[in-house]
Enzyme design. Sequence first.
Site, mmCIF file in Angstrom:
data_model
loop_
_atom_site.group_PDB
_atom_site.id
_atom_site.type_symbol
_atom_site.label_atom_id
_atom_site.label_comp_id
_atom_site.label_asym_id
_atom_site.label_seq_id
_atom_site.Cartn_x
_atom_site.Cartn_y
_atom_site.Cartn_z
ATOM 1 N N ASN A 97 -4.342 3.627 -4.130
ATOM 2 C CA ASN A 97 -5.336 2.581 -4.407
ATOM 3 C C ASN A 97 -6.245 2.386 -3.197
ATOM 4 O O ASN A 97 -7.447 2.162 -3.332
ATOM 5 C CB ASN A 97 -4.625 1.252 -4.735
ATOM 6 C CG ASN A 97 -3.923 1.293 -6.076
ATOM 7 O OD1 ASN A 97 -4.424 1.898 -7.029
ATOM 8 N ND2 ASN A 97 -2.763 0.683 -6.167
ATOM 9 N N CYS A 136 0.484 0.328 -7.555
ATOM 10 C CA CYS A 136 0.726 1.303 -6.474
ATOM 11 C C CYS A 136 0.256 2.649 -6.993
ATOM 12 O O CYS A 136 0.875 3.218 -7.905
ATOM 13 C CB CYS A 136 2.208 1.337 -6.110
ATOM 14 S SG CYS A 136 2.601 2.565 -4.847
ATOM 15 N N CYS A 189 -1.841 6.296 0.531
ATOM 16 C CA CYS A 189 -2.082 5.069 -0.256
ATOM 17 C C CYS A 189 -3.169 5.403 -1.278
ATOM 18 O O CYS A 189 -4.337 5.585 -0.895
ATOM 19 C CB CYS A 189 -2.524 3.921 0.651
ATOM 20 S SG CYS A 189 -2.816 2.382 -0.253
ATOM 21 N N ASN A 230 1.378 -0.661 6.311
ATOM 22 C CA ASN A 230 1.985 -1.630 5.387
ATOM 23 C C ASN A 230 2.013 -3.016 6.025
ATOM 24 O O ASN A 230 1.971 -3.149 7.263
ATOM 25 C CB ASN A 230 3.423 -1.216 5.062
ATOM 26 C CG ASN A 230 3.491 -0.134 3.999
ATOM 27 O OD1 ASN A 230 2.682 -0.071 3.087
ATOM 28 N ND2 ASN A 230 4.482 0.732 4.125
HETATM 29 N N1 API Z 1 3.868 1.228 0.451
HETATM 30 C C1 API Z 1 3.453 2.631 0.520
HETATM 31 C C2 API Z 1 2.015 2.733 1.103
HETATM 32 C C3 API Z 1 0.974 2.148 0.168
HETATM 33 C C4 API Z 1 0.992 2.835 -1.167
HETATM 34 C C5 API Z 1 0.289 2.101 -2.303
HETATM 35 N N2 API Z 1 -0.393 0.871 -1.950
HETATM 36 C C6 API Z 1 -0.617 3.039 -3.082
HETATM 37 O O1 API Z 1 -1.585 2.583 -3.716
HETATM 38 O O2 API Z 1 -0.312 4.262 -3.093
HETATM 39 C C7 API Z 1 4.425 3.397 1.442
HETATM 40 O O3 API Z 1 5.082 2.756 2.257
HETATM 41 O O4 API Z 1 4.506 4.630 1.302
#
Ligand code: API
Length: 297
Positions: free
Chosen positions: A87, A229, A85, A76
């Site tokens: 995406n 997300c 993640c 992050n």
């Molecule tokens: N911020 C998320 C990680 C990136 C998830 C997001 N960018 C996606 O597309 O799933 C976490 O701390 O678990």
Amino acid sequence: MSHALTDSASPSLRFTKMQGLGNDFVIFDGVRQRIELRPEAVRAIADRHFGVGCDQILLVEAATSPNADFRYRIFNADGTEVAQCGNGARCFAVFVRRAGLTNKEVITVETQSGHLMLHHQSNGEITVNMGIPQLAPADVPFRNNEEAPEYLLSVGDDTLRIAAVGMGNPHAVLRVSSVTDAPVATLGPRIETHPDFPRHCNVGFMEVCDRSHVQLRVWERGVGETLACGSNACAAIVAGIRWDELDHAVAVTLPGGSLYIEWAGPGQPVMMTGPAQVVFDGVWPISAVLGNSEGGS
Ligand SMILES: N[C@H](CCC[C@H](N)C(=O)O)C(=O)O
């Protein structure tokens, strides 16, 4: 001396900037470049004024297990390493083929939370098998004795009705009557850091339009509000199906665009389909991260 961002052969590192529905990434090839990313390097690269700017950094590495093609690490913008993640997984699938690291149609990748399977579709979109959602509170993790589709969460003087779902990373999901007016910037950080989420969480604000379409805004753990997300979109559809408000195939409209999510029910994987685009290729000078005092080998 181990540096924040190192490569034995070169004073700079090649990267590719990519985005999936406006959730943006700096991706490093850690197969051909030996890279160690420490939190201060992640923060410097992710900084939208003094660095490249991104929501997450993705590091592609050689697989460590025989039944995977690659390993994929996710950081992050605040420097924390996380286990999922969605995406980013789609961007990863495009990156490894474009970089000539594979020509497979179906790619298996190791993450900290398990294996993902990435499928290139003929229309250029990518379908990701995001794995089986974690519904038991201890697996999310979420502090509650019993598993339920909905929990009550005390936030200040308010008591909120939320779902808690793990997708390899932790998610809270709330219903809102309108995403436009959702209190993302005020409630998001308070739920993200709520003590009932011991590893913090990503917070989805979901407006159910009908049984096959929702709108969603997300306050992401370690980043803040993002344009999309993928893993929270999966968690939101799991929550909506468990609330018996959604069918098993749903279009999710986020500020950055739309995903298509399918889930056949408990014990089954969540399938997510959407786009991934290259923005530009770049080169990052290692000394920029270390500063002149530490720069150089
Ligand atoms: N911020 C998320 C990680 C990136 C998830 C997001 N960018 C996606 O597309 O799933 C976490 O701390 O678990």
